[in-house]
Design a protein around this motif. Structure first.
Motif, PDB file in Angstrom:
ATOM      1  N   GLN A   1       0.849  -1.205  -0.017  1.00 23.68           N
ATOM      2  CA  GLN A   1       0.078  -0.087   0.056  1.00 23.68           C
ATOM      3  C   GLN A   1       0.918   1.347  -0.107  1.00 23.68           C
ATOM      4  O   GLN A   1       0.325   2.533   0.287  1.00 23.68           O
ATOM      5  CB  GLN A   1      -1.017   0.009   1.169  1.00 23.68           C
ATOM      6  CG  GLN A   1      -1.840  -1.252   1.148  1.00 23.68           C
ATOM      7  CD  GLN A   1      -2.818  -1.196  -0.010  1.00 23.68           C
ATOM      8  OE1 GLN A   1      -3.120  -0.488  -0.668  1.00 23.68           O
ATOM      9  NE2 GLN A   1      -2.791  -2.650  -0.571  1.00 23.68           N
ATOM     10  N   THR A   2       2.438   1.278  -0.248  1.00 22.93           N
ATOM     11  CA  THR A   2       3.089   2.341  -0.342  1.00 22.93           C
ATOM     12  C   THR A   2       2.811   3.184  -1.480  1.00 22.93           C
ATOM     13  O   THR A   2       2.024   2.620  -2.483  1.00 22.93           O
ATOM     14  CB  THR A   2       4.672   1.977  -0.521  1.00 22.93           C
ATOM     15  OG1 THR A   2       4.555   1.350  -1.763  1.00 22.93           O
ATOM     16  CG2 THR A   2       4.976   0.854   0.776  1.00 22.93           C
ATOM     17  N   ASP A   3       3.180   4.434  -1.434  1.00 21.68           N
ATOM     18  CA  ASP A   3       2.710   5.433  -2.415  1.00 21.68           C
ATOM     19  C   ASP A   3       3.338   4.927  -3.839  1.00 21.68           C
ATOM     20  O   ASP A   3       2.735   5.189  -4.754  1.00 21.68           O
ATOM     21  CB  ASP A   3       3.448   6.819  -1.878  1.00 21.68           C
ATOM     22  CG  ASP A   3       3.057   8.001  -2.992  1.00 21.68           C
ATOM     23  OD1 ASP A   3       1.888   8.242  -3.187  1.00 21.68           O
ATOM     24  OD2 ASP A   3       3.991   8.674  -3.471  1.00 21.68           O
ATOM     25  N   GLU A   4       4.556   4.329  -3.776  1.00 23.30           N
ATOM     26  CA  GLU A   4       5.137   3.919  -5.034  1.00 23.30           C
ATOM     27  C   GLU A   4       4.122   2.943  -5.537  1.00 23.30           C
ATOM     28  O   GLU A   4       3.749   2.964  -6.896  1.00 23.30           O
ATOM     29  CB  GLU A   4       6.597   3.540  -5.046  1.00 23.30           C
ATOM     30  CG  GLU A   4       7.563   4.484  -4.877  1.00 23.30           C
ATOM     31  CD  GLU A   4       7.575   4.886  -3.221  1.00 23.30           C
ATOM     32  OE1 GLU A   4       7.149   4.134  -2.369  1.00 23.30           O
ATOM     33  OE2 GLU A   4       8.653   5.921  -2.952  1.00 23.30           O
ATOM     34  N   TYR A   5       3.704   1.860  -4.932  1.00 22.27           N
ATOM     35  CA  TYR A   5       2.749   0.955  -5.350  1.00 22.27           C
ATOM     36  C   TYR A   5       1.411   1.638  -6.225  1.00 22.27           C
ATOM     37  O   TYR A   5       0.788   1.256  -7.134  1.00 22.27           O
ATOM     38  CB  TYR A   5       2.454  -0.128  -4.512  1.00 22.27           C
ATOM     39  CG  TYR A   5       3.611  -1.213  -4.448  1.00 22.27           C
ATOM     40  CD1 TYR A   5       3.803  -2.094  -5.475  1.00 22.27           C
ATOM     41  CD2 TYR A   5       4.124  -1.573  -3.192  1.00 22.27           C
ATOM     42  CE1 TYR A   5       4.770  -3.040  -5.359  1.00 22.27           C
ATOM     43  CE2 TYR A   5       5.144  -2.515  -2.991  1.00 22.27           C
ATOM     44  CZ  TYR A   5       5.539  -3.085  -4.256  1.00 22.27           C
ATOM     45  OH  TYR A   5       6.589  -4.079  -4.106  1.00 22.27           O
ATOM     46  N   ALA A   6       0.892   2.384  -5.470  1.00 18.12           N
ATOM     47  CA  ALA A   6      -0.362   3.188  -5.736  1.00 18.12           C
ATOM     48  C   ALA A   6       0.038   3.952  -7.225  1.00 18.12           C
ATOM     49  O   ALA A   6      -0.660   3.928  -7.859  1.00 18.12           O
ATOM     50  CB  ALA A   6      -0.718   4.445  -4.718  1.00 18.12           C
ATOM     51  N   GLN A   7       1.240   4.543  -7.171  1.00 20.25           N
ATOM     52  CA  GLN A   7       1.821   5.402  -8.429  1.00 20.25           C
ATOM     53  C   GLN A   7       1.650   4.441  -9.637  1.00 20.25           C
ATOM     54  O   GLN A   7       1.225   4.618 -10.619  1.00 20.25           O
ATOM     55  CB  GLN A   7       2.957   6.125  -8.024  1.00 20.25           C
ATOM     56  CG  GLN A   7       2.594   7.023  -7.384  1.00 20.25           C
ATOM     57  CD  GLN A   7       4.123   7.873  -7.303  1.00 20.25           C
ATOM     58  OE1 GLN A   7       4.645   8.450  -8.107  1.00 20.25           O
ATOM     59  NE2 GLN A   7       4.532   7.953  -5.756  1.00 20.25           N
ATOM     60  N   ILE A   8       2.264   3.035  -9.405  1.00 16.48           N
ATOM     61  CA  ILE A   8       2.520   1.983 -10.177  1.00 16.48           C
ATOM     62  C   ILE A   8       1.152   1.640 -10.723  1.00 16.48           C
ATOM     63  O   ILE A   8       0.746   1.605 -11.944  1.00 16.48           O
ATOM     64  CB  ILE A   8       3.273   0.868  -9.731  1.00 16.48           C
ATOM     65  CG1 ILE A   8       4.666   1.563  -9.755  1.00 16.48           C
ATOM     66  CG2 ILE A   8       3.173  -0.384 -10.657  1.00 16.48           C
ATOM     67  CD1 ILE A   8       5.661   0.358  -8.892  1.00 16.48           C
ATOM     68  N   ARG A   9       0.130   1.352  -9.768  1.00 17.34           N
ATOM     69  CA  ARG A   9      -1.214   1.045 -10.021  1.00 17.34           C
ATOM     70  C   ARG A   9      -1.876   2.108 -10.897  1.00 17.34           C
ATOM     71  O   ARG A   9      -2.450   1.856 -12.137  1.00 17.34           O
ATOM     72  CB  ARG A   9      -1.991   0.511  -8.758  1.00 17.34           C
ATOM     73  CG  ARG A   9      -1.680  -0.663  -8.183  1.00 17.34           C
ATOM     74  CD  ARG A   9      -2.732  -0.900  -6.987  1.00 17.34           C
ATOM     75  NE  ARG A   9      -2.659  -0.027  -6.001  1.00 17.34           N
ATOM     76  CZ  ARG A   9      -1.821   0.092  -5.038  1.00 17.34           C
ATOM     77  NH1 ARG A   9      -0.985  -1.224  -4.690  1.00 17.34           N
ATOM     78  NH2 ARG A   9      -2.040   1.136  -4.102  1.00 17.34           N
ATOM     79  N   ASN A  10      -1.755   3.230 -10.537  1.00 16.96           N
ATOM     80  CA  ASN A  10      -2.609   4.228 -11.301  1.00 16.96           C
ATOM     81  C   ASN A  10      -1.810   4.482 -12.699  1.00 16.96           C
ATOM     82  O   ASN A  10      -2.541   4.669 -13.798  1.00 16.96           O
ATOM     83  CB  ASN A  10      -1.930   5.761 -10.634  1.00 16.96           C
ATOM     84  CG  ASN A  10      -2.870   6.978 -11.363  1.00 16.96           C
ATOM     85  OD1 ASN A  10      -4.098   6.707 -11.625  1.00 16.96           O
ATOM     86  ND2 ASN A  10      -2.200   7.891 -11.648  1.00 16.96           N
ATOM     87  N   LEU A  11      -0.415   4.540 -12.785  1.00 19.41           N
ATOM     88  CA  LEU A  11       0.210   4.350 -14.116  1.00 19.41           C
ATOM     89  C   LEU A  11      -0.118   3.343 -15.323  1.00 19.41           C
ATOM     90  O   LEU A  11      -0.487   3.414 -16.303  1.00 19.41           O
ATOM     91  CB  LEU A  11       1.665   4.499 -14.232  1.00 19.41           C
ATOM     92  CG  LEU A  11       2.174   6.067 -13.611  1.00 19.41           C
ATOM     93  CD1 LEU A  11       3.519   5.896 -13.139  1.00 19.41           C
ATOM     94  CD2 LEU A  11       1.955   6.984 -14.800  1.00 19.41           C
ATOM     95  N   VAL A  12      -0.163   2.155 -14.678  1.00 19.96           N
ATOM     96  CA  VAL A  12      -0.639   1.053 -15.426  1.00 19.96           C
ATOM     97  C   VAL A  12      -2.164   1.123 -15.870  1.00 19.96           C
ATOM     98  O   VAL A  12      -2.651   0.980 -16.942  1.00 19.96           O
ATOM     99  CB  VAL A  12      -0.478  -0.135 -14.392  1.00 19.96           C
ATOM    100  CG1 VAL A  12      -1.374  -1.500 -15.249  1.00 19.96           C
ATOM    101  CG2 VAL A  12       0.916  -0.605 -14.390  1.00 19.96           C
ATOM    102  N   ARG A  13      -2.947   1.694 -14.870  1.00 13.97           N
ATOM    103  CA  ARG A  13      -4.430   2.120 -15.053  1.00 13.97           C
ATOM    104  C   ARG A  13      -4.727   2.855 -16.338  1.00 13.97           C
ATOM    105  O   ARG A  13      -5.580   2.917 -17.072  1.00 13.97           O
ATOM    106  CB  ARG A  13      -5.318   2.451 -14.098  1.00 13.97           C
ATOM    107  CG  ARG A  13      -6.587   2.710 -14.051  1.00 13.97           C
ATOM    108  CD  ARG A  13      -7.567   1.407 -14.430  1.00 13.97           C
ATOM    109  NE  ARG A  13      -8.810   1.682 -14.198  1.00 13.97           N
ATOM    110  CZ  ARG A  13      -9.661   1.369 -15.047  1.00 13.97           C
ATOM    111  NH1 ARG A  13      -9.351   0.736 -16.213  1.00 13.97           N
ATOM    112  NH2 ARG A  13     -11.045   1.807 -15.280  1.00 13.97           N
ATOM    113  N   VAL A  14      -3.646   4.211 -16.273  1.00 17.55           N
ATOM    114  CA  VAL A  14      -3.965   5.164 -17.166  1.00 17.55           C
ATOM    115  C   VAL A  14      -3.475   4.557 -18.622  1.00 17.55           C
ATOM    116  O   VAL A  14      -4.100   4.921 -19.545  1.00 17.55           O
ATOM    117  CB  VAL A  14      -3.133   6.469 -16.670  1.00 17.55           C
ATOM    118  CG1 VAL A  14      -2.911   7.316 -17.860  1.00 17.55           C
ATOM    119  CG2 VAL A  14      -3.937   6.977 -15.308  1.00 17.55           C
TER     120      VAL A  14
END
Length: 193
Positions: free
Chosen positions: A84-97
């Motif tokens: 749930q770290t910020d980096e994982y959230a950013q990775i999930r967001n970039l993959v989604r986008v």
């Protein structure tokens, strides 16, 4: 899973099946950049499988092999990080986008292992650096998705069952009415048959 398959200049599709097998077992696959090949048939066939981790020019392949064999990133440290770290959230967001896939719908441990694998292949040693790589290289999001959802099963994976079906199928067909439908299902088949 420790194998590294490399496809170089050549004609035909030789090697594509081997790359699929190496990828399915967790190994690393490399194809020569088709533009740099005298004969681009084999590299293009390999790339077309969707099982290629890196597409590189010959001089880059040598450097990548050296790095992959000699450099050992502490992947356990990456895997130990809280999903749930910020980096994982950013990775999930970039993959989604960039792909429309939602990594958050899948088991965090699986996604973390796939991210760690991609980082190792690319020679990236921190989540922060991987986030930056995803930002700069939009195609990496698709590579991560392909890696996360690699198909390791197939319709004909249980050869004995199909041999047994082959022995009885004629009798089954003869016993059915002319309009009967006969279906064979393989539960859990990742290729969708």
């Amino acid at each position: 899973e420790k194998a590294i398959g490399v496809i170089l200049s050549g004609t035909g599709a030789d090697g594509a099946a081997g790359l699929r097998a190496i990828k399915a077992a967790g190994g690393i696959t490399i194809a020569q950049e088709p533009d740099s090949a005298k004969y681009d048939g084999m590299p293009k066939a390999a790339i077309h499988t969707g099982s290629v981790d890196l597409i590189l020019r010959p001089a880059e392949i040598g450097l990548a092999l050296d790095r992959l064999v000699t450099q050992h990133h502490d992947l356990q440290a990456i895997l130990a990080e809280e999903p749930q770290t910020d980096e994982y959230a950013q990775i999930r967001n970039l993959v989604r986008v960039n792909t429309a896939f939602r990594l958050s719908d899948y088991k965090p441990g699986t996604v973390q292992r796939r991210i760690a694998r991609r980082m190792n292949i690319l020679g990236i040693d921190s989540l922060k650096a991987y986030v930056e790589h995803l930002r700069l290289h939009k195609d990496e999001a698709q590579a991560l998705v392909r890696d996360t959802f690699i198909s390791v099963t197939s319709f004909f994976r249980d050869a004995e069952a199909f041999l047994a079906l082959g022995r009885v199928i004629n009798d089954i067909v003869r016993q059915q009415s002319e309009r009967a439908v006969i279906r064979c299902w393989v539960p859990g088949c990742a290729t969708g048959e």
